[in-house]
Motif scaffolding. Structure first.
Motif, PDB file in Angstrom:
ATOM      1  N   ALA A   1      -4.373   6.539   4.281  1.00 54.94           N
ATOM      2  CA  ALA A   1      -4.020   6.838   2.891  1.00 54.94           C
ATOM      3  C   ALA A   1      -3.902   8.338   2.665  1.00 54.94           C
ATOM      4  O   ALA A   1      -2.937   8.817   2.045  1.00 54.94           O
ATOM      5  N   LEU A   2      -4.868   9.102   3.172  1.00 56.93           N
ATOM      6  CA  LEU A   2      -4.824  10.554   3.000  1.00 56.93           C
ATOM      7  C   LEU A   2      -3.613  11.156   3.699  1.00 56.93           C
ATOM      8  O   LEU A   2      -3.006  12.121   3.209  1.00 56.93           O
ATOM      9  N   GLY A   3      -3.230  10.578   4.826  1.00 56.23           N
ATOM     10  CA  GLY A   3      -2.042  11.060   5.525  1.00 56.23           C
ATOM     11  C   GLY A   3      -0.778  10.863   4.711  1.00 56.23           C
ATOM     12  O   GLY A   3       0.089  11.745   4.663  1.00 56.23           O
ATOM     13  N   VAL A   4      -0.657   9.710   4.060  1.00 51.01           N
ATOM     14  CA  VAL A   4       0.524   9.448   3.232  1.00 51.01           C
ATOM     15  C   VAL A   4       0.511  10.335   1.988  1.00 51.01           C
ATOM     16  O   VAL A   4       1.545  10.848   1.559  1.00 51.01           O
ATOM     17  N   LEU A   5      -0.659  10.550   1.400  1.00 54.01           N
ATOM     18  CA  LEU A   5      -0.764  11.396   0.212  1.00 54.01           C
ATOM     19  C   LEU A   5      -0.425  12.852   0.527  1.00 54.01           C
ATOM     20  O   LEU A   5      -0.014  13.602  -0.365  1.00 54.01           O
ATOM     21  N   ASP A   6      -0.598  13.243   1.770  1.00 55.21           N
ATOM     22  CA  ASP A   6      -0.092  14.518   2.281  1.00 55.21           C
ATOM     23  C   ASP A   6      -0.516  15.710   1.428  1.00 55.21           C
ATOM     24  O   ASP A   6       0.300  16.542   1.020  1.00 55.21           O
ATOM     25  N   GLY A   7      -1.805  15.763   1.120  1.00 53.91           N
ATOM     26  CA  GLY A   7      -2.319  16.911   0.395  1.00 53.91           C
ATOM     27  C   GLY A   7      -2.264  16.809  -1.112  1.00 53.91           C
ATOM     28  O   GLY A   7      -2.677  17.743  -1.807  1.00 53.91           O
ATOM     29  N   ALA A   8      -1.754  15.709  -1.641  1.00 56.34           N
ATOM     30  CA  ALA A   8      -1.755  15.533  -3.094  1.00 56.34           C
ATOM     31  C   ALA A   8      -3.201  15.528  -3.599  1.00 56.34           C
ATOM     32  O   ALA A   8      -4.110  15.070  -2.901  1.00 56.34           O
ATOM     33  N   PRO A   9      -3.438  16.030  -4.803  1.00 64.35           N
ATOM     34  CA  PRO A   9      -4.811  16.148  -5.318  1.00 64.35           C
ATOM     35  C   PRO A   9      -5.387  14.812  -5.763  1.00 64.35           C
ATOM     36  O   PRO A   9      -5.597  14.557  -6.951  1.00 64.35           O
ATOM     37  N   VAL A  10      -5.634  13.927  -4.795  1.00 62.36           N
ATOM     38  CA  VAL A  10      -6.147  12.582  -5.062  1.00 62.36           C
ATOM     39  C   VAL A  10      -7.342  12.339  -4.150  1.00 62.36           C
ATOM     40  O   VAL A  10      -7.200  12.353  -2.917  1.00 62.36           O
ATOM     41  N   GLU A  11      -8.518  12.144  -4.733  1.00 64.87           N
ATOM     42  CA  GLU A  11      -9.685  11.720  -3.959  1.00 64.87           C
ATOM     43  C   GLU A  11      -9.534  10.234  -3.650  1.00 64.87           C
ATOM     44  O   GLU A  11      -9.175   9.448  -4.530  1.00 64.87           O
ATOM     45  N   VAL A  12      -9.843   9.848  -2.412  1.00 64.66           N
ATOM     46  CA  VAL A  12      -9.645   8.463  -1.991  1.00 64.66           C
ATOM     47  C   VAL A  12     -10.950   7.874  -1.480  1.00 64.66           C
ATOM     48  O   VAL A  12     -11.651   8.497  -0.674  1.00 64.66           O
ATOM     49  N   ASP A  13     -11.281   6.682  -1.965  1.00 66.13           N
ATOM     50  CA  ASP A  13     -12.337   5.902  -1.332  1.00 66.13           C
ATOM     51  C   ASP A  13     -11.794   4.497  -1.084  1.00 66.13           C
ATOM     52  O   ASP A  13     -10.830   4.061  -1.712  1.00 66.13           O
ATOM     53  N   VAL A  14     -12.392   3.810  -0.144  1.00 61.38           N
ATOM     54  CA  VAL A  14     -11.926   2.491   0.279  1.00 61.38           C
ATOM     55  C   VAL A  14     -13.089   1.514   0.220  1.00 61.38           C
ATOM     56  O   VAL A  14     -14.214   1.841   0.638  1.00 61.38           O
TER      57      VAL A  14
ATOM     58  N   LEU B   1      -6.771  -4.451   5.247  1.00 65.01           N
ATOM     59  CA  LEU B   1      -7.158  -3.053   5.389  1.00 65.01           C
ATOM     60  C   LEU B   1      -7.252  -2.634   6.857  1.00 65.01           C
ATOM     61  O   LEU B   1      -7.095  -1.445   7.168  1.00 65.01           O
ATOM     62  N   ALA B   2      -7.464  -3.584   7.760  1.00 71.86           N
ATOM     63  CA  ALA B   2      -7.377  -3.257   9.193  1.00 71.86           C
ATOM     64  C   ALA B   2      -5.951  -2.853   9.545  1.00 71.86           C
ATOM     65  O   ALA B   2      -5.739  -1.950  10.376  1.00 71.86           O
ATOM     66  N   LYS B   3      -4.973  -3.487   8.918  1.00 75.35           N
ATOM     67  CA  LYS B   3      -3.578  -3.112   9.165  1.00 75.35           C
ATOM     68  C   LYS B   3      -3.284  -1.725   8.603  1.00 75.35           C
ATOM     69  O   LYS B   3      -2.591  -0.918   9.222  1.00 75.35           O
ATOM     70  N   LEU B   4      -3.830  -1.426   7.408  1.00 68.58           N
ATOM     71  CA  LEU B   4      -3.664  -0.089   6.851  1.00 68.58           C
ATOM     72  C   LEU B   4      -4.321   0.945   7.760  1.00 68.58           C
ATOM     73  O   LEU B   4      -3.763   2.031   8.006  1.00 68.58           O
ATOM     74  N   ALA B   5      -5.499   0.618   8.274  1.00 69.87           N
ATOM     75  CA  ALA B   5      -6.195   1.524   9.193  1.00 69.87           C
ATOM     76  C   ALA B   5      -5.368   1.790  10.445  1.00 69.87           C
ATOM     77  O   ALA B   5      -5.448   2.872  11.044  1.00 69.87           O
ATOM     78  N   ASP B   6      -4.551   0.811  10.828  1.00 75.09           N
ATOM     79  CA  ASP B   6      -3.708   0.932  12.019  1.00 75.09           C
ATOM     80  C   ASP B   6      -2.377   1.613  11.705  1.00 75.09           C
ATOM     81  O   ASP B   6      -1.499   1.676  12.561  1.00 75.09           O
ATOM     82  N   GLY B   7      -2.229   2.089  10.459  1.00 69.25           N
ATOM     83  CA  GLY B   7      -1.032   2.843  10.108  1.00 69.25           C
ATOM     84  C   GLY B   7       0.062   2.066   9.412  1.00 69.25           C
ATOM     85  O   GLY B   7       1.104   2.630   9.069  1.00 69.25           O
TER      86      GLY B   7
ATOM     87  N   ALA C   1       0.829  -1.197   0.000  1.00 66.63           N
ATOM     88  CA  ALA C   1       0.000   0.000   0.000  1.00 66.63           C
ATOM     89  C   ALA C   1       0.864   1.249   0.000  1.00 66.63           C
ATOM     90  O   ALA C   1       0.558   2.244  -0.666  1.00 66.63           O
ATOM     91  N   GLY C   2       1.937   1.217   0.742  1.00 70.16           N
ATOM     92  CA  GLY C   2       2.824   2.373   0.815  1.00 70.16           C
ATOM     93  C   GLY C   2       3.412   2.737  -0.530  1.00 70.16           C
ATOM     94  O   GLY C   2       3.558   3.921  -0.852  1.00 70.16           O
ATOM     95  N   ALA C   3       3.753   1.727  -1.333  1.00 71.05           N
ATOM     96  CA  ALA C   3       4.341   1.993  -2.649  1.00 71.05           C
ATOM     97  C   ALA C   3       3.347   2.724  -3.544  1.00 71.05           C
ATOM     98  O   ALA C   3       3.713   3.659  -4.265  1.00 71.05           O
ATOM     99  N   VAL C   4       2.084   2.322  -3.500  1.00 73.57           N
ATOM    100  CA  VAL C   4       1.045   2.991  -4.298  1.00 73.57           C
ATOM    101  C   VAL C   4       0.872   4.432  -3.839  1.00 73.57           C
ATOM    102  O   VAL C   4       0.882   5.380  -4.637  1.00 73.57           O
ATOM    103  N   LEU C   5       0.714   4.617  -2.540  1.00 77.18           N
ATOM    104  CA  LEU C   5       0.402   5.942  -2.005  1.00 77.18           C
ATOM    105  C   LEU C   5       1.561   6.920  -2.173  1.00 77.18           C
ATOM    106  O   LEU C   5       1.368   8.083  -2.545  1.00 77.18           O
ATOM    107  N   LYS C   6       2.770   6.455  -1.932  1.00 74.45           N
ATOM    108  CA  LYS C   6       3.928   7.358  -2.042  1.00 74.45           C
ATOM    109  C   LYS C   6       4.174   7.773  -3.488  1.00 74.45           C
ATOM    110  O   LYS C   6       4.557   8.915  -3.756  1.00 74.45           O
ATOM    111  N   TYR C   7       3.945   6.840  -4.428  1.00 75.15           N
ATOM    112  CA  TYR C   7       4.159   7.203  -5.827  1.00 75.15           C
ATOM    113  C   TYR C   7       3.061   8.150  -6.308  1.00 75.15           C
ATOM    114  O   TYR C   7       3.329   9.093  -7.054  1.00 75.15           O
ATOM    115  N   LEU C   8       1.821   7.913  -5.867  1.00 74.50           N
ATOM    116  CA  LEU C   8       0.729   8.813  -6.246  1.00 74.50           C
ATOM    117  C   LEU C   8       0.890  10.195  -5.607  1.00 74.50           C
ATOM    118  O   LEU C   8       0.415  11.192  -6.162  1.00 74.50           O
TER     119      LEU C   8
END
Length: 372
Positions: A337-350, A266-272, A242-249
């Motif tokens: 996910a939004l935290g990793v994207l750090d303000g990048a113009p990407v709408e996120v749904d899960v 996704l529970a693990k992603l929710a936990d950071g 997940a980190g590879a996707v989010l950091k590249y985006l």
């Protein structure tokens, strides 16, 4: 083959990339074309002062063409190309032409924009191309050649092996890619998977897709494709990364991202956690119980979730009690996910799915659904 070492922290044996094998095969073939003799083993120079030697598994010299092949040793990495025969056929080129590359049997051809190679080019990546050029120049200098050659690379069985990779989705058809940056395969580094995720995003952007989906597996991918009608080249086989996707985006944004997977990952992603592999992150019963408690779950439900064997077990308990744990996990994953994207113009749904592909949780989809 010599020169393979062991990675210090794990004791696992390094291997060599297809690019290193192609360089070795080309070096041996061009040497034979100029001298009539194949060096065996053939030694090459790689970054970081590595100088491996490769035994030849194949050699042929006739009619102005020399062919050499080496068997790829991926070390202790579970690489699909481990044991494959990588060959180079070298012929003289037109004066002043330099090194021209051709795709032989089992090497793919680029058919979509977005990759670091032009459409129609053999799928031989830039770093392996540069390594081959450098070694061709060195052989020419040693043996009085011009360095003007046609190098046709092939991988035995490559067309079949490529079906186990991202290549068809990336628009690389007919075979494998010749890959590598350092020439060394680090066991279980998953570098090729992460690189494929990045190239997948590049291809989706070049195709003009405004919506991509990072999916943890085939079930979630199938569900998302049906849910949103996404084409294949907008689907990213995220796996555990997940980190590879989010950091590249974050650096190369797409207007909309759907993250999809099972409740456990996704529970693990929710936990950071950004690496969702079971060896590197675990589902936290405490975190799930805290979600249930925060949503007003009864004390006995909180205790049941705290003692659950798996995230799926916790989900089923909550479903029976009418509490939407799937939605809570989706919201937590979206927040990470939004935290990793750090303000990048990407709408996120899960989208959270169960093992059968049924949607059991969603977050961030209300506004996007209204726009569809």
């Amino acid at each position: 083959m010599t020169g393979a070492g062991r990675e210090g922290s794990t004791g696992l044996r390094h291997g060599w990339t297809t690019g290193a094998c192609a360089t070795a095969a080309t070096t041996a073939a061009y040497t034979a074309l100029l001298t009539g003799e194949f060096p065996d083993p053939v030694r090459i120079d790689l970054p970081h002062d590595r100088h491996p030697a490769f035994a030849l598994a194949r050699e042929s010299l006739a009619d102005g063409a020399a062919t050499a092949g080496v068997v790829k040793d991926a070390g202790d990495d579970p690489d699909v190309t481990h044991g494959a025969l990588v060959s180079a056929r070298v012929t003289h080129g037109e004066p002043g032409s330099g090194v021209a590359f051709r795709a032989g049997e089992g090497v793919g051809t680029v058919t979509k924009p977005g990759l670091p190679l032009a459409v129609g080019e053999p799928a031989i990546n830039p770093v392996p191309r540069q390594l081959v050029r450098e070694h061709v120049a060195a052989v020419a200098a040693r043996h009085g050649g011009t360095g003007d050659v046609v190098v046709e690379l092939s991988v035995e069985g490559g067309a079949e092996l490529a079906l186990k990779t991202w290549n068809p989705r990336l628009g690389i058809l007919g075979g494998l890619s010749i890959l590598g940056t350092t020439g060394v395969v680090v066991p279980y580094s998953c570098a090729s998977w992460i690189d494929s995720i990045r190239r997948g995003i590049d291809v989706a952007r070049a195709a003009g897709h405004a919506h991509v989906a990072g999916c943890t597996g085939s079930t979630s991918e199938r569900t998302v494709a049906e849910l949103y009608g996404l084409p294949e080249d907008a689907l990213l086989d995220m796996g555990d990364f997940a980190g590879a996707v989010l950091k590249y985006l974050r650096r190369h944004p797409v207007p909309r991202l759907t993250v999809a997977g099972g409740i456990g990952k996704l529970a693990k992603l929710a936990d950071g956690h950004l690496d969702l592999h079971s060896a590197r992150s675990q589902v936290s019963p405490d975190a799930l119980a805290a979600m249930v408690r925060g949503a007003g779950g009864a004390p006995e439900l909180v205790a049941g979730v705290l003692g659950a064997n798996t995230a799926l077990d916790a989900l089923r308990q909550c479903q029976a009690a009418g509490l939407p744990l799937g939605d809570l996990v989706a919201a937590g994953a979206r927040s990470t996910a939004l935290g990793v994207l750090d303000g990048a113009p990407v709408e996120v749904d899960v989208v959270v799915v169960d093992r059968g592909g049924t949607v059991v949780g969603r977050a961030g989809h209300q506004r996007t659904l209204a726009a569809e």
